[in-house]
Design an enzyme around this catalytic site. Structure first.
Site, PDB file in Angstrom:
ATOM      1  N   ASP A  21     -10.477  -7.232  10.989  1.00 30.61           N
ATOM      2  CA  ASP A  21     -10.487  -8.647  11.327  1.00 30.61           C
ATOM      3  C   ASP A  21     -11.696  -9.003  12.184  1.00 30.61           C
ATOM      4  O   ASP A  21     -12.438  -9.933  11.871  1.00 30.61           O
ATOM      5  CB  ASP A  21      -9.178  -9.033  12.026  1.00 30.61           C
ATOM      6  CG  ASP A  21      -8.753  -8.011  13.072  1.00 30.61           C
ATOM      7  OD1 ASP A  21      -9.562  -7.117  13.412  1.00 30.61           O
ATOM      8  OD2 ASP A  21      -7.613  -8.103  13.561  1.00 30.61           O
TER       9      ASP A  21
ATOM     10  N   ASP B 136       0.814  -1.213   0.000  1.00 30.73           N
ATOM     11  CA  ASP B 136       0.000   0.000   0.000  1.00 30.73           C
ATOM     12  C   ASP B 136       0.847   1.263   0.000  1.00 30.73           C
ATOM     13  O   ASP B 136       0.317   2.365  -0.126  1.00 30.73           O
ATOM     14  CB  ASP B 136      -0.947   0.002   1.210  1.00 30.73           C
ATOM     15  CG  ASP B 136      -2.370  -0.366   0.820  1.00 30.73           C
ATOM     16  OD1 ASP B 136      -2.579  -0.817  -0.324  1.00 30.73           O
ATOM     17  OD2 ASP B 136      -3.273  -0.199   1.652  1.00 30.73           O
TER      18      ASP B 136
END
Length: 757
Positions: free
Chosen positions: A461, A136
């Site tokens: 998550d 990223d």
């Protein structure tokens, strides 16, 4: 494909742990907490506002203990038997492995490279594996490091498999002392591999300091004029395994990807990167299972993939309902025992309900589940039901859910129908993969909403995990010895605070979004105790009661008022404190840790609760008011370094070794203001007792302060001992004057208020 013969032993077994003694202790502590609350209520009118505040704080602590007891009530874990896999399964499924990274400065490329190398070398057919690295940060250095690592992998992977190495991350393996007969084949291979690894390290280190050393390769042209938050999609096939037979000398696919980013488009941080990984891998290899590993968590168990496959490939009704297999997040740093112990007990506790929570790393996912499939849409044999086939595979449904890429839709259909994925040439899929990496590709689709990793929280998550369990899926927890994955944590100080703040903010965000476990009350598929477990790990809001309770003893000493019951009722408080200390100490010692480790852990959680968690609450309040947007803060990662010797064989040096190991580093950040303030206030209260700074009278019938309040102040100072040392230390281990000045002003104001109120 698995052999369904029932005469063969199972590939795994579920192990349940029941300790009636521990349950009795949990309930006893809970009973003592309720007794203390009852005593507060009965004598509230005699003790005024102080007991009301204490009652509210202790009510919060009691609620947290109740949640914890409910979560840990029936611990369990899964024990796989990977040795049985070969006789049960004659064609192992493919696995796509994801390694996300975001910042080459805070996440050094050599650390990313070691994680990748450890995954490439696992005991699994190389032609069944593919490793995708998501960058990223769009860093040419990361790509260069990965390209150089692919060359070393051709030496490292065969070396690991030839000698069946236990540790397959080079930096950890070469930290161990060399032990072999001089002149032996292993000795020669070891020395050669060591030299090549040192060359790799030097190349990466030199390129880090001088970008000209990255080379003038045409492949690097894609990185020209790029910025971390403003660049086009870049996809590079670093290495393609064209052997296709899976022998020990083969290296799995290695693919570098960096999704398009533009300043005016939301990119959803790690969750967005994971969804791009899912799409690109779906187009290139489309493995039925996906493993995501943080860039600082290397594979420490060579059979980790085979262990996970034991769960997925067991032919049973439970297998069809297992959405993901989670391995515990463990660390090689000595300063992370505090995390390991909690996750050991809480992890097994949650595993005994509906299954463990996805912790963001070391997790094997079923691709079909991540594509939004529910257990109700499957037949007993795992194939799609007729109704699901009509609804899910309709052209309109696929395009609205997964986007307008025809190639993407085709790969989704193949994944949902469990069609075998043929060996494709990876470079043929690059154009389609770049299309699904555009900033606006997810617009008007279900990505991040019901498909893939879910958005709307920095804890993607946990958010995704709740979404999966709410659809009726279960998950499995495997805690092998040695640990399957090992990583590093920030060594302490500011970086540790930043990481804890991000985790806490994300977990609190989950309470207020569409996946909230509170809303799960209306979802029968999310079991009640599973909701309790999610609440238990999201209860960072207790930081405010923690802060207040750390200040109450000092206030009562200065105000000359009672915080704790007197006489026989004081025994409730003493017994409660004693049982809690012995219970938590027993938990640590059962895992082989020392009393000192237990003390450090207790100190760590008090500091974190009154600093990082406190700031996370402010983050949430500002977000809910629309005054601020939370930013994903990447914590700085570190790793042990070696002392290079001329021969390449010699002792190694860890960067955290030395007399300052374990010390807390301070700076002028506001993270250190609450802890400094708490220490100064409690020290002032203790000094005030001896110099007669207390109020000479009190206005309520509960009596004045005494030994109990003084002992509580001493206990608070002990728990914040790193700050006490910081008051007298110098340099980066001392508290800066700016922080001391602010904390001192607040402490003086608190003392004046307490004495004069």
């Amino acid at each position: 494909m698995a052999d369904s013969s029932c005469s063969l032993p199972p590939l795994y077994e579920n192990i349940s742990y029941k300790s009636y003694i521990l349950r009795a202790v949990d309930l006893t502590i809970l009973g003592l907490l309720f007794s203390l609350l009852l005593h507060r209520i009965l004598y509230m009118s005699q003790n005024g506002i102080i007991w009301l505040v204490a009652f509210l704080c202790e009510s919060c602590f009691s609620f947290v203990w109740l949640l914890s007891t409910c979560t840990k009530w029936s611990p369990a874990e899964t024990k796989p038997y990977p040795d049985r896999l070969d006789e049960r399964v004659y064609d192992l499924p493919s696995v796509d492995m994801f390694v996300p990274t975001a910042d080459p400065v805070r996440e050094p490329p050599i650390m990313v490279v070691n994680t990748v190398l450890s995954l490439l070398a696992v005991n699994y057919p190389a032609n069944k594996l593919a490793c995708y690295v998501s960058d990223d940060g769009c860093s040419p250095l990361t790509y260069f490091s990965l390209k150089e690592a692919s060359k070393f992998a051709k030496i490292w992977v065969p070396f690991c498999k030839k000698y069946n190495l236990k540790v397959r991350a080079p930096f950890r393996y070469f930290l161990n002392p060399f032990a072999a007969t001089e002149g032996s084949e292993f000795s020669r291979d070891w020395e050669m591999t060591k030299r090549e690894y040192e060359k790799l390290c030097r190349k990466v280190e030199d390129a880090t300091g001088d970008s000209h050393l990255l080379g003038t390769d045409n492949e690097l042209e894609a990185f020209s004029n790029t910025k971390p938050n403003d660049h086009s999609t870049i996809i590079k096939v670093v290495w393609e395994n064209k052997g296709g037979v899976g022998d020990e000398k083969e290296v799995p696919h290695i693919v570098y990807i960096s999704r398009e980013k533009r300043p005016n488009y939301l990119h959803h941080y790690k969750a967005g990167a994971m969804n791009f990984l899912a799409r690109v891998s779906g187009l290139m290899t489309n493995a039925p299972y996906m493993l995501n590993v943080d860039c600082d968590m290397y594979a420490n168990e060579a059979d980790v993939v085979r262990q996970a496959m034991c769960i997925f490939l067991q032919k049973s009704q439970n297998q069809n309902h297992c959405a993901f297999v989670q391995f515990p997040q463990e660390f090689y740093d000595s300063n992370t025992i505090k995390l390991t112990v909690i996750k050991s007990y809480m992890g097994r506790g949650i595993a005994g309900i509906q299954g463990p929570i996805n912790v963001g790393s070391g997790c094997f996912h079923s691709r079909r589940v991540m594509y939004g499939l529910s257990p109700d849409e499957l037949e007993d044999n795992g194939s799609l039901s007729s109704v699901a086939t009509r609804e899910l595979l309709a052209e309109d449904s696929l395009s609205s859910g997964f986007g307008n890429s025809k190639e993407m839709v085709t790969s989704v259909v193949e994944a949902l129908q469990r069609k075998p994925n043929p060996q494709n040439i990876l470079t043929n899929s690059i154009e389609a993969a770049q299309e699904v990496g555009h900033c606006d590709y997810e617009s008007q689709t279900s990505w991040g909403k019901t498909i893939g990793w879910l958005y709307d929280s920095m804890s993607e998550d946990m958010n995704t995990s709740i979404g999966i369990h709410s659809r009726g899926w279960t998950s499995s927890y495997i805690a092998p010895d040695p640990p399957a994955f090992l990583g590093s944590m920030p060594p302490g100080g500011l970086e540790a605070m930043i990481q804890q703040r991000r985790w806490a903010t994300g977990s609190i965000e989950v309470l207020f979004n569409k996946q909230s476990p509170l809303l799960g009350l209306f979802c029968r598929k999310l079991r009640f105790r599973q909701r309790v477990a999610y609440l238990c790990v999201s209860i960072c809001v207790r930081s405010i009661p923690e802060l207040i309770y750390c200040l109450l003893p000092a206030y009562c000493l200065l105000h000359n008022s009672a915080l704790f019951p007197k006489g026989l009722c004081l025994g409730i408080t003493m017994l409660l404190a004693g049982m809690h200390c012995l219970y938590t100490l027993w938990e640590f010692m059962c895992l082989g840790h020392s009393i000192q480790s237990w003390y450090v852990s207790q100190s760590f959680w008090r500091i974190v609760a009154t600093s990082s968690w406190l700031f996370s609450i402010f983050d949430i309040i500002l977000k809910l008011l629309g005054l601020s947007k939370n930013v994903f803060l990447v914590s700085k990662k570190t790793m042990p370094v070696e002392t290079m010797s001329g021969s390449g064989i010699g002792p190694s040096q860890r960067e955290d070794d030395g007399p300052n190991s374990g010390k807390t580093e301070f700076d002028g950040s506001l993270y250190f203001l609450p802890g400094t303030f708490i220490v100064l206030v409690n020290l002032a209260a203790l000094v005030g007792v001896f110099v007669g700074l207390q109020r000479s009278s009190y206005s309520h019938g509960g009596g004045g302060s005494g030994l109990g309040e003084a002992c509580a102040c001493i206990l608070v100072v002990m728990l914040f001992f790193p700050f006490l040392k910081g008051l007298f230390a110098k340099g980066k281990y001392g508290i800066p004057l700016s922080t001391l000045s602010k904390a001192g002003f607040l402490a003086v104001s608190f003392v004046v208020f307490s004495v004069g109120n």
